[in-house]
Design a protein around this motif. Structure first.
Motif, PDB file in Angstrom:
ATOM      1  N   ASN A   3      30.406  39.703  48.945  1.00  0.00           N
ATOM      2  CA  ASN A   3      30.832  40.514  48.045  1.00  0.00           C
ATOM      3  C   ASN A   3      32.249  40.344  47.128  1.00  0.00           C
ATOM      4  OD1 ASN A   3      28.581  42.290  48.387  1.00  0.00           O
ATOM      5  ND2 ASN A   3      29.475  43.992  49.388  1.00  0.00           N
ATOM      6  N   LYS A   4      32.929  39.598  48.065  1.00  0.00           N
ATOM      7  CA  LYS A   4      34.154  39.181  47.233  1.00  0.00           C
ATOM      8  C   LYS A   4      33.788  38.367  46.108  1.00  0.00           C
ATOM      9  CE  LYS A   4      38.850  37.869  48.324  1.00  0.00           C
ATOM     10  NZ  LYS A   4      39.718  37.247  49.255  1.00  0.00           N
ATOM     11  N   GLN A  11      34.776  40.475  37.599  1.00  0.00           N
ATOM     12  CA  GLN A  11      36.112  40.200  37.113  1.00  0.00           C
ATOM     13  C   GLN A  11      36.254  39.208  36.054  1.00  0.00           C
ATOM     14  OE1 GLN A  11      38.429  40.200  40.736  1.00  0.00           O
ATOM     15  NE2 GLN A  11      38.851  42.465  40.765  1.00  0.00           N
ATOM     16  N   ALA A  35      30.741  46.823  42.784  1.00  0.00           N
ATOM     17  CA  ALA A  35      31.175  47.118  41.121  1.00  0.00           C
ATOM     18  C   ALA A  35      32.561  46.893  40.809  1.00  0.00           C
ATOM     19  CB  ALA A  35      31.040  48.785  41.329  1.00  0.00           C
ATOM     20  N   THR A  37      34.579  48.840  38.443  1.00  0.00           N
ATOM     21  CA  THR A  37      34.547  50.019  37.475  1.00  0.00           C
ATOM     22  C   THR A  37      36.024  50.652  37.392  1.00  0.00           C
ATOM     23  OG1 THR A  37      33.726  51.260  39.513  1.00  0.00           O
ATOM     24  CG2 THR A  37      32.178  50.524  37.696  1.00  0.00           C
TER      25      THR A  37
ATOM     26  N   ARG B 230      48.183  43.436  30.272  1.00  0.00           N
ATOM     27  CA  ARG B 230      47.570  44.747  30.885  1.00  0.00           C
ATOM     28  C   ARG B 230      48.909  45.676  31.444  1.00  0.00           C
ATOM     29  NH1 ARG B 230      42.251  43.785  31.555  1.00  0.00           N
ATOM     30  NH2 ARG B 230      41.615  41.399  31.344  1.00  0.00           N
ATOM     31  N   ASN B 256      46.996  51.768  32.940  1.00  0.00           N
ATOM     32  CA  ASN B 256      46.752  51.543  34.232  1.00  0.00           C
ATOM     33  C   ASN B 256      46.500  50.431  34.843  1.00  0.00           C
ATOM     34  OD1 ASN B 256      44.291  50.486  33.164  1.00  0.00           O
ATOM     35  ND2 ASN B 256      42.799  52.022  34.399  1.00  0.00           N
ATOM     36  N   ARG B 258      44.959  47.791  34.374  1.00  0.00           N
ATOM     37  CA  ARG B 258      43.808  47.236  34.069  1.00  0.00           C
ATOM     38  C   ARG B 258      43.068  47.063  32.508  1.00  0.00           C
ATOM     39  NH1 ARG B 258      38.516  47.527  36.941  1.00  0.00           N
ATOM     40  NH2 ARG B 258      36.639  47.480  35.289  1.00  0.00           N
ATOM     41  N   ARG B 259      43.616  47.998  31.961  1.00  0.00           N
ATOM     42  CA  ARG B 259      43.210  47.692  30.454  1.00  0.00           C
ATOM     43  C   ARG B 259      44.275  46.825  29.576  1.00  0.00           C
ATOM     44  NH1 ARG B 259      42.749  53.672  31.171  1.00  0.00           N
ATOM     45  NH2 ARG B 259      40.779  54.111  31.249  1.00  0.00           N
ATOM     46  N   ALA B 294      46.395  41.813  37.223  1.00  0.00           N
ATOM     47  CA  ALA B 294      45.403  42.654  37.094  1.00  0.00           C
ATOM     48  C   ALA B 294      45.228  43.657  38.227  1.00  0.00           C
ATOM     49  CB  ALA B 294      44.257  41.965  36.868  1.00  0.00           C
ATOM     50  N   ALA B 295      45.018  45.011  38.022  1.00  0.00           N
ATOM     51  CA  ALA B 295      44.939  45.851  39.023  1.00  0.00           C
ATOM     52  C   ALA B 295      43.815  45.505  40.013  1.00  0.00           C
ATOM     53  CB  ALA B 295      44.666  47.350  38.487  1.00  0.00           C
ATOM     54  N   PRO B 296      43.809  45.858  41.120  1.00  0.00           N
ATOM     55  CA  PRO B 296      42.831  45.517  42.164  1.00  0.00           C
ATOM     56  C   PRO B 296      41.766  46.425  41.822  1.00  0.00           C
ATOM     57  CG  PRO B 296      44.322  47.063  42.986  1.00  0.00           C
ATOM     58  CD  PRO B 296      45.157  46.575  41.775  1.00  0.00           C
ATOM     59  N   PRO B 297      40.333  45.741  41.890  1.00  0.00           N
ATOM     60  CA  PRO B 297      39.373  46.412  41.505  1.00  0.00           C
ATOM     61  C   PRO B 297      39.141  47.828  41.910  1.00  0.00           C
ATOM     62  CG  PRO B 297      38.701  44.966  43.148  1.00  0.00           C
ATOM     63  CD  PRO B 297      39.998  44.585  42.784  1.00  0.00           C
ATOM     64  N   THR B 298      38.707  48.847  41.555  1.00  0.00           N
ATOM     65  CA  THR B 298      38.727  50.284  41.959  1.00  0.00           C
ATOM     66  C   THR B 298      37.101  50.805  42.378  1.00  0.00           C
ATOM     67  OG1 THR B 298      38.134  50.838  39.567  1.00  0.00           O
ATOM     68  CG2 THR B 298      40.596  50.882  40.252  1.00  0.00           C
ATOM     69  N   GLY B 299      36.276  49.662  42.311  1.00  0.00           N
ATOM     70  CA  GLY B 299      35.102  49.807  43.014  1.00  0.00           C
ATOM     71  C   GLY B 299      35.087  50.233  44.290  1.00  0.00           C
ATOM     72  N   PRO B 300      33.918  50.349  44.819  1.00  0.00           N
ATOM     73  CA  PRO B 300      33.698  50.783  45.980  1.00  0.00           C
ATOM     74  C   PRO B 300      34.180  49.669  47.108  1.00  0.00           C
ATOM     75  CG  PRO B 300      31.605  50.176  45.383  1.00  0.00           C
ATOM     76  CD  PRO B 300      32.490  50.298  44.150  1.00  0.00           C
ATOM     77  N   VAL B 302      34.379  46.541  49.696  1.00  0.00           N
ATOM     78  CA  VAL B 302      33.144  45.652  49.860  1.00  0.00           C
ATOM     79  C   VAL B 302      32.691  46.274  51.336  1.00  0.00           C
ATOM     80  CG1 VAL B 302      34.058  43.840  48.770  1.00  0.00           C
ATOM     81  CG2 VAL B 302      34.796  44.241  51.253  1.00  0.00           C
ATOM     82  N   ARG B 303      31.267  45.437  51.455  1.00  0.00           N
ATOM     83  CA  ARG B 303      30.444  46.335  52.673  1.00  0.00           C
ATOM     84  C   ARG B 303      30.794  45.329  53.828  1.00  0.00           C
ATOM     85  NH1 ARG B 303      25.640  45.177  52.407  1.00  0.00           N
ATOM     86  NH2 ARG B 303      25.722  44.002  50.696  1.00  0.00           N
ATOM     87  N   GLU B 304      31.501  44.172  53.888  1.00  0.00           N
ATOM     88  CA  GLU B 304      31.816  43.317  54.961  1.00  0.00           C
ATOM     89  C   GLU B 304      33.075  42.744  54.478  1.00  0.00           C
ATOM     90  OE1 GLU B 304      28.525  42.583  53.251  1.00  0.00           O
ATOM     91  OE2 GLU B 304      29.674  41.144  52.199  1.00  0.00           O
ATOM     92  N   ALA B 306      35.698  39.951  53.703  1.00  0.00           N
ATOM     93  CA  ALA B 306      35.569  38.777  52.702  1.00  0.00           C
ATOM     94  C   ALA B 306      35.244  37.508  53.349  1.00  0.00           C
ATOM     95  CB  ALA B 306      36.984  38.591  51.948  1.00  0.00           C
TER      96      ALA B 306
END
Lengths: 126, 356
Positions: A3-4, A11, A35, A37, B230, B256, B258-259, B294-300, B302-304, B306
């Motif tokens: 996922n990374k 990005q 995502a 987002t 940014r 923020n 990111r923009r 750049a800001a760290p991703p604000t998504g959910p 990761v499921r496992e 890295a």
């Protein structure tokens, strides 16, 4: 699939394509993979993108226009573009009203290809 | 493009030196070829004009270079020649400038908000008013008249917004980088952008103002403020005390990490130059950070971990949604129709003779 690595692809697309603000990768049945987002709700975006892609495919077939290339939704405040990643997944891209959509199509094709390889386990990083 | 020229392909089959200059390499090639169809005008960085075909396609190119600004020479040349048509500025993201009789009437680029975004995002014009005016007048070039006629915006206010959008677009496309410019003469029936200026702005004035803005941007770069930086700020705790602080307050809310400055300009419906200036002032005061990554991703999450590969995409499993828990369970014959659905089916027009 990492996922990374998928997130790094998203990005990189945002960095490359002027006007891209958010994006997500999901399975074709709407389950979120990853995502990038800001304000959008990732799970809702994934589910709705899957529905959008399905509707686009069905509509294209119904009117005999052949295989779907992408679905573009244009709103007052920007664009939603959904690309199929092979047969199993999708990429949804959000952009503001300044987004150059034809250019996004060019920029996103290599991303879609690499995401397909990542999701299929044929590649481990970008 | 929609015309008979393709990047890198000869425009004139009788003369392979005349090409459509889309990429920088094409531009350089076009400049270096000793062809009688290419009439050099001064220094290598100046505008070069070539007539491509007897059909009247004129190609104006400016050589790229690390310090050259191809847009201003193109502006000046088109202004001097009383050009009517459009100039495409190639670059990332590039842009388009429309001329009528040597005056610039419109300019658009993905790098800065156009007049529509400035009007709608800032709330000067409502979506409903815009939609009505667009439906009534955009098809035949009367959008501005419809907007002002319906009282959605004043005549002077609309012209000011359109003018500022033109200045901002030329500044933004130049700031982001332009490889070269290609001019296409106007063709009969060609539509201008819906909010083109009625009289236009002089090319010389536009070039002069662009140079002034680029000089300001060069000074901001020393603070780390660029169109692609940014900025990151702590959102202000209180609303602005004075109306003059509203732009600053809005920028702080959107910065923020990111923009980009360009993204903030679109979000606020403000010009890129104004937003960058505000960011630069706040960076100088230390209330905004522009060198942040750049800001760290604000998504959910990761499921496992890295790098840990998973074997498949997420899949739906029967029963996961638990929808069966909210459906009626009593007398749940597989073929029985839920009571609520029966009720819905009863809502229909009675067939002839069905009335009691």
């Amino acid at each position: 699939m990492s996922n990374k690595a998928v997130l790094a692809e998203l990005q990189a697309l945002r960095e490359k394509a002027t006007g891209v603000t958010e994006s997500a990768v999901a399975s074709v049945d709407g389950l979120l993979v990853t995502a990038d987002t800001d304000g959008a709700r990732p799970e809702a975006l994934a589910a709705l993108a899957a529905a959008t892609l399905g509707l686009g495919k069905r509509t294209g077939h119904e009117v005999g226009m052949g295989e779907l290339r992408e679905v573009v939704v244009r709103c007052g405040g920007g664009h939603v573009v959904v690309y199929a990643i092979r047969q199993e997944a999708l990429l949804v891209v959000l952009g503001d009203e300044g987004l150059d959509v034809p250019r996004l199509h060019l920029d996103s094709r290599p991303t879609v290809e690499r995401l397909g390889e990542l999701l299929a386990g044929e590649r481990t990083s970008i | 493009m929609g015309r008979d020229h393709v990047n890198g392909q000869p425009l004139d089959p009788d003369n392979p030196h005349v090409t459509a200059p889309g990429r920088p390499t094409d531009l350089v090639t076009a400049l270096e070829q000793p062809t009688d169809l290419v009439a050099a005008a001064g220094r290598p960085t100046d505008l070069v004009v070539a007539t491509g075909r007897t059909t009247g396609l004129a190609v104006a190119v400016a050589a790229p270079g690390p310090t050259s600004d191809p847009v201003s020479p193109a502006l000046l040349r088109c202004g001097q020649e009383g050009f009517s048509g459009l100039v495409r500025a190639g670059g990332d993201p590039g842009g388009t400038i429309w001329f009528r009789a040597g005056a610039v009437v419109a300019a658009t680029t993905p790098a800065s908000p156009d007049a529509e975004s400035l009007l709608l995002r800032s709330g000067r014009v409502s979506e409903a008013d815009w939609a009505r005016a667009y439906a009534a007048g955009a098809g035949d070039g009367r959008l501005a008249a419809e907007l002002t006629g319906r009282g959605a915006v004043g005549v002077a206010g609309l012209e000011a917004v359109c003018l500022s959008a033109v200045f901002d677009a030329v500044f933004a496309m130049t700031l982001f980088g332009v490889d070269g410019c290609v001019a296409e003469p106007a063709v009969p029936g060609e539509l201008l952008p819906p909010l083109a200026l009625p009289t236009g702005v002089g090319a010389e004035r536009l070039a002069r103002e662009t140079a002034r803005r680029l000089a300001s941007a060069a000074a901001w770069r020393e603070l780390g403020v660029t169109a692609r930086s940014r900025p990151l700020a702590t959102p202000p705790a209180h609303p602005p005390l004075f109306p003059a602080d509203e732009v600053r307050h809005a920028v702080l809310l959107k910065a923020n990490g990111r923009r980009t400055a360009r993204d903030i300009a679109f979000t606020l419906g403000r010009g890129l130059f104004a937003v960058m200036g505000e960011i630069a002032r706040m960076a100088e005061e230390g209330v905004i950070e522009v060198s942040a990554p750049a800001a760290p991703p604000t998504g959910p999450p990761v499921r496992e971990d890295a790098g840990t590969p998973s074997t498949a995409l997420p899949q739906r499993r029967p029963g996961t949604s638990k929808v069966n828990e909210v459906l009626p369970t009593t007398s749940a014959s597989r073929f029985s129709v839920p009571r609520r659905l029966l009720g819905l089916r009863d809502i229909r027009s009675p067939a002839p003779g069905e009335e009691d």
